[in-house]
Every structure is written in structure tokens, then in C-alpha cells.
Design an enzyme around this catalytic site. Structure first.
Site, mmCIF file in Angstrom:
data_model
loop_
_atom_site.group_PDB
_atom_site.id
_atom_site.type_symbol
_atom_site.label_atom_id
_atom_site.label_comp_id
_atom_site.label_asym_id
_atom_site.label_seq_id
_atom_site.Cartn_x
_atom_site.Cartn_y
_atom_site.Cartn_z
ATOM 1 N N HIS A 1 9.782 5.271 -5.715
ATOM 2 C CA HIS A 1 8.494 4.490 -5.782
ATOM 3 C C HIS A 1 8.160 4.432 -4.406
ATOM 4 O O HIS A 1 6.717 4.851 -4.470
ATOM 5 C CB HIS A 1 8.686 3.116 -6.082
ATOM 6 C CG HIS A 1 7.810 1.744 -5.908
ATOM 7 N ND1 HIS A 1 6.507 2.850 -7.382
ATOM 8 C CD2 HIS A 1 7.566 1.039 -5.632
ATOM 9 C CE1 HIS A 1 5.595 1.532 -7.297
ATOM 10 N NE2 HIS A 1 5.710 0.856 -5.577
ATOM 11 N N ASP B 1 9.275 -10.455 -3.458
ATOM 12 C CA ASP B 1 9.129 -9.512 -3.906
ATOM 13 C C ASP B 1 10.186 -8.091 -2.951
ATOM 14 O O ASP B 1 8.692 -8.257 -1.934
ATOM 15 C CB ASP B 1 8.717 -9.403 -4.565
ATOM 16 C CG ASP B 1 8.218 -7.951 -5.284
ATOM 17 O OD1 ASP B 1 9.370 -7.276 -5.955
ATOM 18 O OD2 ASP B 1 7.562 -6.762 -5.454
ATOM 19 N N ASP C 1 6.427 -7.405 -12.217
ATOM 20 C CA ASP C 1 5.908 -8.088 -11.496
ATOM 21 C C ASP C 1 4.419 -6.541 -11.747
ATOM 22 O O ASP C 1 3.828 -5.690 -10.861
ATOM 23 C CB ASP C 1 6.431 -7.114 -9.712
ATOM 24 C CG ASP C 1 5.327 -7.590 -8.722
ATOM 25 O OD1 ASP C 1 4.642 -8.608 -8.670
ATOM 26 O OD2 ASP C 1 5.377 -6.741 -7.519
ATOM 27 N N GLN D 1 -5.949 -4.777 -5.139
ATOM 28 C CA GLN D 1 -4.612 -4.596 -4.380
ATOM 29 C C GLN D 1 -4.415 -4.096 -3.533
ATOM 30 O O GLN D 1 -4.994 -3.923 -1.632
ATOM 31 C CB GLN D 1 -3.390 -4.475 -4.759
ATOM 32 C CG GLN D 1 -2.093 -4.664 -3.873
ATOM 33 C CD GLN D 1 -0.813 -3.852 -4.579
ATOM 34 O OE1 GLN D 1 -0.939 -3.670 -5.769
ATOM 35 N NE2 GLN D 1 -0.275 -3.689 -3.567
#
Length: 435
Positions: A142, A135, A241, A248
Site C-alpha cells: 500500500h 493508525d 479507516d 486529505q
């Protein structure tokens, strides 16, 4: 880059009537996928309107006589890996043959009709056995939006404009569109808490991405030069995703994403070929005047001129209450692939620059592709400002992050004057409660 030919003719129509004017799968598209019907085994097929065309059956009834034997063998399997390994020549030949068979007035229509199934009666599978998943982070808006939440004085780290950032994801938890996603559990630490706790994620999020399916690939130790990178792309899909932002946030330092990402990734099941996207090529978005020049191994005048994609990207939300009220999904995002700071060819060239080998069926994610304002942000983290500014839905509900029962739907379309628009089909998944 792939050139235009008779398969792109905007006047071309199919004897499969549902294909003519179809929003996603007109005869100018012809994406590849793996489907099963009537509880049968998975078969490589082509989408055409509301139908799927069974390639194994087509080989059996002699519709590919005269084609290369490797092509016939590759499309008769249960995954696209062998077909992806053949590269662009056989893929282009298959497209031309499928266009001939499905075009209005085709001389072999009777035999071709025997290969059709109603798409509504078919089950979609992942197109390939995925060996590896990487990824990237090429959506500059973003990256800037997320950086602003944590480093408002310096949102982009110094390396961002020098190097296509990426991380290795988890291939085993990639799912086809329609498969439900279970809310993950993990370690969570509130800012004011002294110790972490273990429990369901409270900040579940989606990410709007383009997926890139790899074709032939490279041998270990042999980088793919940027001038050859496009030859190794087998096709494209949509990729969600899924991200547990609270898991996280606690785990990612110092090694990056782990359990906050690895619980699920959703793909749209149809592989849209580079040939289908030829009318929707565009120049790569120019870098800013003050941006550093890329290093030579990432530089290609051809890639800058033709390596971009002109695709509209969309995210919709369908909540449990909206389903009960029989309401249509509400759009959250309308973005565009022009917001990719790095091109697909640059992603591939960088990925293999150290000699890392890519293999047929590997998939690359672009990272979240956000636009310049809230209506085009590709994640709830951005839309809600990290949860501080919930969005109001048309039925009175609010969302800061994704709740149980919510369904996220991604869509993409190539639209350009003078050509027939094509789409990717939906990438959708409903969130189930944690267990």
C-alpha cells in the site's frame, strides 16, 4: 506466544449446534464482545455459532465459581476495559472455562443454556471505551502504491524501512460495524483551481486494516520491550479507516492526516483473542536482502519466528442498485496479513519507545494491508489508480471511489490444514449523503 491446548482441538464440537461448521464462530474461536438484547443494558458476551453467551448471567448462576474474583467482576461489567487490564492469565482461564461449558457433553449444559441469546436479536456495541487510537502504515505494498502515484521515482520515503510509521487518530468517531457513515465535507482544491472550495468529499475511500486491542499497557515513561509486547495484546478485530482522499490531499502537509480521516472509523465488534489465533501464527515475512537491519529495540528472533498472522482478508462492495436487484455483494479485494512489513510487536515496541503510555482499550490500526496486484489492493485509491481506472462491477456499474448508498464489508479468516477455521465477523458500514 500463546501455545496450543485442548481448546484448539479440531475434533471439539459444541452442544450449540450452529457453532459446528460455523464460518466465523466455532467453539475453537470464542471471541468477546459487548451486546444488548431486548433493550437491556450492554453485557460482555462470547460469540458461539449464531448465539451469544451472556457472561454476567453466567456469573450470576454460578458457572464461574472457583475462578478469580477479579475475573468474575471484570466480565460482569458493560465494557471490556477492566478485563483487558487483567492480561493474558485470566483471559486464558476464561477461554478454558468457556470451552468446557460449551463443549458437547458438558455437565453444566442446562445452566449454560440459560445464558444464551440469539445473535440476530442482539445489538452490538464497541467492546471497550477507547481512550486513544493510533493508525500505522505497515502495509508495504500500500505504501509503495500510494507513493508511486505521487513520487514515482521514489515511492517509499527514506524512513519507511527503518521505523514503523504511524499517526494519532480520533477515538471519538470510531463506530461499531453496522453504524452508517456520513459523507464528510471539507476543503477541497482541484489541481487546476487557484483557491479551495468547501463541500462534500468526492473521493471517499475505505482502507482494509487489522485492529489491535491493547491489554495491560505500560506506565508513562516505561517503554514496552519487544520481547514483552505480545503480553500486552488483548485481541484483534477488523478496522476500516475511512478516508476522504481529496480533503486529505489538501490538508495533510505539513502535519499529516486530520479531517480527511477523523470523520469515521469502523470496527468489527468481536475481539478475537491471541489464544484463538494461536494456530494461525506464522513467521514474519522476511525483509529484502538490501533492506536495512532493524535497530536493536525492534529486533526479536522470537517475534520474527512467530509474530506474523496467517489471515485471509477480504473486501466486498454492496451498492444501492445491487440491493434493489437483490444481488450478493461483489468482492473487490482478497489480501493477506503476510503483507505487513512490520509486526504487531514492533508497532507496540516503537509506540512506547519514547515512554508513551498505552492503556487497556486503546486500539492500534495496522494501516492498509494490500497485496501485490489489483485484486489484492486494500483501497479504491489503489484499485482505481487514483480515479484514473474505474473498476467495472458485475451489474454494469463503475466505481472510482465510494458513492452514497454503497456499503463496504470487511471479512477475515484464519485457515490452516489440521485446524478449524475461524473468522472475525463482518466489519460493515453504509455511506449516507453529506448534510
Amino acid at each position: 506466544m500463546t501455545r496450543l491446548d485442548q481448546t484448539h482441538n479440531p475434533k471439539l464440537e459444541s452442544w450449540v449446534h450452529s457453532a459446528n461448521g460455523h464460518l466465523d464462530f466455532p467453539i475453537q474461536n470464542l471471541p468477546l464482545g459487548v451486546v444488548s438484547s431486548n433493550n437491556g443494558s450492554p453485557r460482555i458476551s462470547v460469540a458461539i455459532g449464531n448465539q451469544v453467551f451472556d457472561l454476567r448471567k453466567a456469573v450470576a448462576v454460578g458457572l464461574f465459581k472457583g475462578q478469580c474474583s477479579k475475573l468474575e467482576e471484570a466480565v460482569s461489567g458493560e465494557t471490556l476495559n477492566s478485563f483487558m487490564a487483567l492480561g493474558e492469565g485470566p483471559r486464558q482461564a476464561l477461554r478454558v472455562r468457556m470451552s468446557e461449558l460449551l463443549a458437547r457433553g458438558a455437565s453444566e449444559q442446562d445452566r449454560a443454556e440459560s445464558c444464551l441469546h440469539d445473535a440476530d436479536n442482539c445489538t452490538m456495541h464497541l467492546p471497550a471505551i477507547i481512550g486513544d487510537y493510533t493508525d500505522f502504515y505497515v502495509g508495504i505494498h500500500h505504501a509503495t502504491n500510494v507513493g508511486n502515484q505521487f513520487r514515482p521515482d521514489n515511492p517509499l520515503l527514506p524512513n519507511y524501512k527503518h521505523i514503523p510509521i504511524g499517526y494519532h487518530g480520533r477515538a471519538s468517531s470510531i463506530c461499531p460495524s453496522g453504524a452508517a457513515v456520513r459523507r464528510p465535507k471539507g476543503q477541497l482544491k482541484q489541481p487546476e483551481a487557484l483557491e479551495p472550495q468547501f463541500g462534500p468529499s468526492q473521493r471517499l475511500d475505505y482502507e482494509l486494516e487489522l485492529g489491535v486491542w491493547m491489554g495491560p499497557g505500560n506506565s508513562l515513561g516505561q517503554p514496552i520491550k519487544i520481547a514483552k509486547a505480545a503480553e500486552h495484546v488483548a485481541g484483534y478485530c477488523l478496522l476500516n479507516d475511512w478516508s476522504a482522499r481529496d480533503i486529505q490531499a489538501w490538508e495533510y502537509q505539513p502535519l499529516g492526516p486530520f479531517l480527511g480521516k477523523s470523520f469515521a472509523t469502523t470496527l468489527s465488534p468481536w475481539l478475537v483473542t491471541p489464544e484463538a489465533l494461536a494456530p494461525f501464527r506464522m513467521p514474519q515475512t522476511p525483509r529484502g536482502e538490501s533492506d536495512p537491519a532493524v535497530l536493536p529495540y525492534l529486533a526479536s528472533a522470537t517475534d520474527q519466528r512467530e509474530g506474523g498472522l496467517d489471515l485471509k482478508l477480504e473486501v466486498l462492495l454492496l451498492t444501492a442498485r445491487m440491493r434493489e436487484q437483490q444481488l450478493a455483494p461483489q468482492r473487490l479485494t482478497l489480501s493477506h496479513t503476510c503483507h505487513m512489513y512490520w509486526s504487531v510487536a514492533q508497532m507496540i515496541a516503537h509506540h512506547t519507545s519514547n515512554g508513551c503510555n498505552l492503556r487497556p482499550g486503546d486500539i492500534l490500526g495496522t494501516g492498509t494491508i494490500s497485496g501485490v496486484d489489483r485484486t489484492s489492493y486494500g483501497s479504491m485509491l489503489e484499485i482505481s489508480g487514483g480515479g484514473k481506472n474505474p473498476i467495472s462491477l458485475a451489474n454494469g456499474e463503475e466505481r472510482s471511489f465510494i458513492e452514497d448508498g454503497d456499503e463496504i464489508i470487511l471479512r477475515a479468516h484464519g485457515v490452516r490444514n489440521g485446524y478449524v477455521s475461524i473468522g472475525f465477523g463482518e466489519c460493515r458500514a453504509k455511506v449516507l449523503p453529506a448534510i
